[in-house]
Design an enzyme around this catalytic site. Structure first.
Site, PDB file in Angstrom:
ATOM      1  N   TYR A  48       0.843  -1.187   0.000  1.00 29.85           N
ATOM      2  CA  TYR A  48       0.000   0.000   0.000  1.00 29.85           C
ATOM      3  C   TYR A  48       0.883   1.242   0.000  1.00 29.85           C
ATOM      4  O   TYR A  48       1.931   1.271   0.664  1.00 29.85           O
ATOM      5  CB  TYR A  48      -0.912   0.001   1.226  1.00 29.85           C
ATOM      6  CG  TYR A  48      -1.850   1.189   1.289  1.00 29.85           C
ATOM      7  CD1 TYR A  48      -2.860   1.345   0.346  1.00 29.85           C
ATOM      8  CD2 TYR A  48      -1.723   2.152   2.285  1.00 29.85           C
ATOM      9  CE1 TYR A  48      -3.726   2.429   0.397  1.00 29.85           C
ATOM     10  CE2 TYR A  48      -2.581   3.238   2.344  1.00 29.85           C
ATOM     11  CZ  TYR A  48      -3.574   3.377   1.398  1.00 29.85           C
ATOM     12  OH  TYR A  48      -4.423   4.451   1.442  1.00 29.85           O
ATOM     13  N   ASP A  62      -1.230  15.787   6.350  1.00 27.64           N
ATOM     14  CA  ASP A  62      -2.041  15.083   5.355  1.00 27.64           C
ATOM     15  C   ASP A  62      -3.344  15.850   5.117  1.00 27.64           C
ATOM     16  O   ASP A  62      -4.424  15.425   5.527  1.00 27.64           O
ATOM     17  CB  ASP A  62      -2.322  13.666   5.856  1.00 27.64           C
ATOM     18  CG  ASP A  62      -3.120  12.841   4.860  1.00 27.64           C
ATOM     19  OD1 ASP A  62      -3.082  13.156   3.655  1.00 27.64           O
ATOM     20  OD2 ASP A  62      -3.793  11.881   5.294  1.00 27.64           O
ATOM     21  N   ASP A  89      -3.023   5.637  -2.658  1.00 24.16           N
ATOM     22  CA  ASP A  89      -3.984   6.632  -2.189  1.00 24.16           C
ATOM     23  C   ASP A  89      -3.909   7.850  -3.111  1.00 24.16           C
ATOM     24  O   ASP A  89      -2.909   8.560  -3.142  1.00 24.16           O
ATOM     25  CB  ASP A  89      -3.598   7.012  -0.756  1.00 24.16           C
ATOM     26  CG  ASP A  89      -4.475   8.091  -0.143  1.00 24.16           C
ATOM     27  OD1 ASP A  89      -5.374   8.594  -0.828  1.00 24.16           O
ATOM     28  OD2 ASP A  89      -4.228   8.423   1.033  1.00 24.16           O
ATOM     29  N   ASP A  91      -6.062  10.395  -2.959  1.00 28.10           N
ATOM     30  CA  ASP A  91      -6.818  11.481  -2.324  1.00 28.10           C
ATOM     31  C   ASP A  91      -8.136  11.730  -3.066  1.00 28.10           C
ATOM     32  O   ASP A  91      -8.873  10.799  -3.338  1.00 28.10           O
ATOM     33  CB  ASP A  91      -5.963  12.745  -2.231  1.00 28.10           C
ATOM     34  CG  ASP A  91      -4.891  12.647  -1.152  1.00 28.10           C
ATOM     35  OD1 ASP A  91      -5.000  11.759  -0.289  1.00 28.10           O
ATOM     36  OD2 ASP A  91      -3.951  13.452  -1.188  1.00 28.10           O
ATOM     37  N   HIS A 116      -7.281   4.458  -4.926  1.00 26.04           N
ATOM     38  CA  HIS A 116      -8.585   4.782  -4.359  1.00 26.04           C
ATOM     39  C   HIS A 116      -8.783   6.288  -4.348  1.00 26.04           C
ATOM     40  O   HIS A 116      -7.845   7.065  -4.160  1.00 26.04           O
ATOM     41  CB  HIS A 116      -8.814   4.156  -2.984  1.00 26.04           C
ATOM     42  CG  HIS A 116      -7.903   4.593  -1.884  1.00 26.04           C
ATOM     43  ND1 HIS A 116      -8.004   5.808  -1.254  1.00 26.04           N
ATOM     44  CD2 HIS A 116      -6.888   3.945  -1.267  1.00 26.04           C
ATOM     45  CE1 HIS A 116      -7.099   5.884  -0.298  1.00 26.04           C
ATOM     46  NE2 HIS A 116      -6.389   4.787  -0.289  1.00 26.04           N
ATOM     47  N   GLU A 118     -11.408   9.372  -2.847  1.00 23.99           N
ATOM     48  CA  GLU A 118     -12.314   9.599  -1.739  1.00 23.99           C
ATOM     49  C   GLU A 118     -13.348  10.679  -2.046  1.00 23.99           C
ATOM     50  O   GLU A 118     -13.215  11.428  -3.019  1.00 23.99           O
ATOM     51  CB  GLU A 118     -11.523   9.939  -0.481  1.00 23.99           C
ATOM     52  CG  GLU A 118     -10.707  11.208  -0.573  1.00 23.99           C
ATOM     53  CD  GLU A 118      -9.621  11.249   0.496  1.00 23.99           C
ATOM     54  OE1 GLU A 118      -9.637  12.205   1.289  1.00 23.99           O
ATOM     55  OE2 GLU A 118      -8.761  10.359   0.524  1.00 23.99           O
ATOM     56  N   CYS A 126      -7.008  13.829   7.119  1.00 28.70           N
ATOM     57  CA  CYS A 126      -6.914  12.429   7.515  1.00 28.70           C
ATOM     58  C   CYS A 126      -8.297  11.898   7.863  1.00 28.70           C
ATOM     59  O   CYS A 126      -9.080  12.555   8.549  1.00 28.70           O
ATOM     60  CB  CYS A 126      -5.974  12.290   8.714  1.00 28.70           C
ATOM     61  SG  CYS A 126      -5.973  10.638   9.447  1.00 28.70           S
ATOM     62  N   ARG A 161     -13.349   5.351  -1.919  1.00 27.82           N
ATOM     63  CA  ARG A 161     -13.339   5.505  -0.456  1.00 27.82           C
ATOM     64  C   ARG A 161     -14.432   6.496  -0.075  1.00 27.82           C
ATOM     65  O   ARG A 161     -14.581   7.542  -0.712  1.00 27.82           O
ATOM     66  CB  ARG A 161     -11.982   6.019  -0.001  1.00 27.82           C
ATOM     67  CG  ARG A 161     -11.961   6.483   1.448  1.00 27.82           C
ATOM     68  CD  ARG A 161     -10.588   6.915   1.882  1.00 27.82           C
ATOM     69  NE  ARG A 161     -10.668   8.009   2.852  1.00 27.82           N
ATOM     70  CZ  ARG A 161      -9.624   8.550   3.475  1.00 27.82           C
ATOM     71  NH1 ARG A 161      -8.403   8.109   3.218  1.00 27.82           N
ATOM     72  NH2 ARG A 161      -9.787   9.540   4.322  1.00 27.82           N
ATOM     73  N   GLU A 191     -14.202   4.287   5.303  1.00 29.59           N
ATOM     74  CA  GLU A 191     -13.243   4.812   6.278  1.00 29.59           C
ATOM     75  C   GLU A 191     -13.865   4.963   7.667  1.00 29.59           C
ATOM     76  O   GLU A 191     -15.039   5.297   7.812  1.00 29.59           O
ATOM     77  CB  GLU A 191     -12.714   6.169   5.796  1.00 29.59           C
ATOM     78  CG  GLU A 191     -11.659   6.801   6.690  1.00 29.59           C
ATOM     79  CD  GLU A 191     -10.385   5.994   6.839  1.00 29.59           C
ATOM     80  OE1 GLU A 191     -10.468   4.846   7.327  1.00 29.59           O
ATOM     81  OE2 GLU A 191      -9.305   6.511   6.486  1.00 29.59           O
ATOM     82  N   ASN A 213      -9.128  -0.360   6.939  1.00 27.37           N
ATOM     83  CA  ASN A 213      -7.953   0.449   7.248  1.00 27.37           C
ATOM     84  C   ASN A 213      -7.586   0.254   8.721  1.00 27.37           C
ATOM     85  O   ASN A 213      -8.269   0.754   9.607  1.00 27.37           O
ATOM     86  CB  ASN A 213      -8.247   1.921   6.966  1.00 27.37           C
ATOM     87  CG  ASN A 213      -7.077   2.825   7.297  1.00 27.37           C
ATOM     88  OD1 ASN A 213      -5.968   2.368   7.559  1.00 27.37           O
ATOM     89  ND2 ASN A 213      -7.309   4.131   7.273  1.00 27.37           N
TER      90      ASN A 213
END
Length: 302
Positions: A48, A62, A89, A91, A116, A118, A126, A161, A191, A213
């Site tokens: 990952y 983040d 990731d 974002d 992924h 989101e 985060c 996500r 999430e 996660n």
């Protein structure tokens, strides 16, 4: 030696096959290429690439400050050194739907097996912090549709996500997950689930792979891989774990220098030179040099 001998398309096909088998895919987060090699050697099924790790590595929080180029560059470095599939990731896709489409193609070119996207408002934060905001459903679905349409390799995994659980509750998360799958998402990353029952509820709501996660210091309890497999989770990530372990050791080492004047007491905790050379395959490079560079320069006077 050098790079993986397995093509990105073959890694993607293998990732899809593993997910189709129903067996859990364990994907620790690699904070650099060397840690990705270690993950592979230890027998995990995937790697990952965490946005939080990349941000932290750059000395940034983040909150969506990293760029597509930064993410793609580090992703390519990691994907190249391992035979394992890498999931990255991405974002919120670095912009509007057209940006999302470009993100997909750039990360395909980087050699990862999937990404992924989101449904947070940009700038994101985060997923285990309070104060998150999510976009409306149509905006979230446009991101996924743009990603699916832009994909050139049909085996490239596009995961959606959703962070809506922490804002509007589990029922909203189930509804959002269903809509994201209908829009073309190949997998769902719910999430900040509160417990195993919530993972099971998402599993029952959709017919695509579900990711858990297991980040430390977050909203979710640190369930075992067996507990997650038992409720039907297909992928588990440990996104920041290796970075946290490494930085914890680094901080203790620096404190030891200050306190003791040397690192003698910490040497038994360190990776040895021999182990490092084994991991980066010094022997393979040495053999390559011996086989290729066989010319004799002793009589070269120019």
């Amino acid at each position: 030696m050098l790079h993986s001998t397995i093509t990105p398309s073959a890694k993607r096909a293998a990732f899809r096959a593993r997910l189709a088998s129903g067996e859990l895919v364990r994907m620790p987060g690699a904070f650099n290429p060397l840690s990705a090699k270690l993950i592979e050697e230890k027998g995990f099924e995937g790697v990952y690439i965490s946005g939080a790790v990349l941000s932290a590595d750059l000395g940034l929080p983040d909150i969506g400050l990293t760029t597509l180029s930064e993410v793609a560059g580090r992703s390519a470095q990691i994907a190249r050194v391992t035979d394992l599939p890498a999931l990255v990731d991405a974002d919120t896709g670095f912009g509007e739907p057209m940006n999302v489409a470009r993100t997909v193609q750039i990360l395909e070119d980087a050699g990862v097996a999937g990404l992924h996207l989101e449904d947070q408002v940009n700038p994101k934060r985060c997923g285990h912090l309070d104060g998150k905001q999510v976009v409306d459903e149509q905006t979230a679905l446009k991101r996924i549709r743009a990603a699916v349409e832009a994909r050139r390799d049909p085996d490239f995994l596009i995961m959606a996500r959703t962070d809506i659980r922490g804002i509007d509750g589990l029922e909203a998360a189930k509804d959002r997950a269903k809509a994201l799958v209908d829009a073309g998402a190949d997998a769902i990353f719910p999430e900040a689930m509160a417990d195993l029952a919530e993972f099971a509820a998402i599993r029952a709501a959709v017919d695509v792979p579900v990711l858990a996660n297991m980040t430390e210091f977050g909203k979710s309890e640190l369930f075992t891989t067996q507990q997650l497999a038992d409720v039907g989770v297909n992928i588990v990530i440990f996104p920041v774990s290796l970075l946290r372990l490494a930085m914890g050791a680094a901080e203790r080492g620096l404190d030891t220098i200050l306190a003791e004047g040397s690192l003698t007491s910490r040497v038994p905790e360190m990776q040895t030179r021999a182990r490092l050379y084994e991991l980066v395959d010094y022997a393979g490079y040495s053999s390559f040099d011996a086989d290729i560079y066989t010319f004799d320069l002793r009589n070269n006077h120019n």
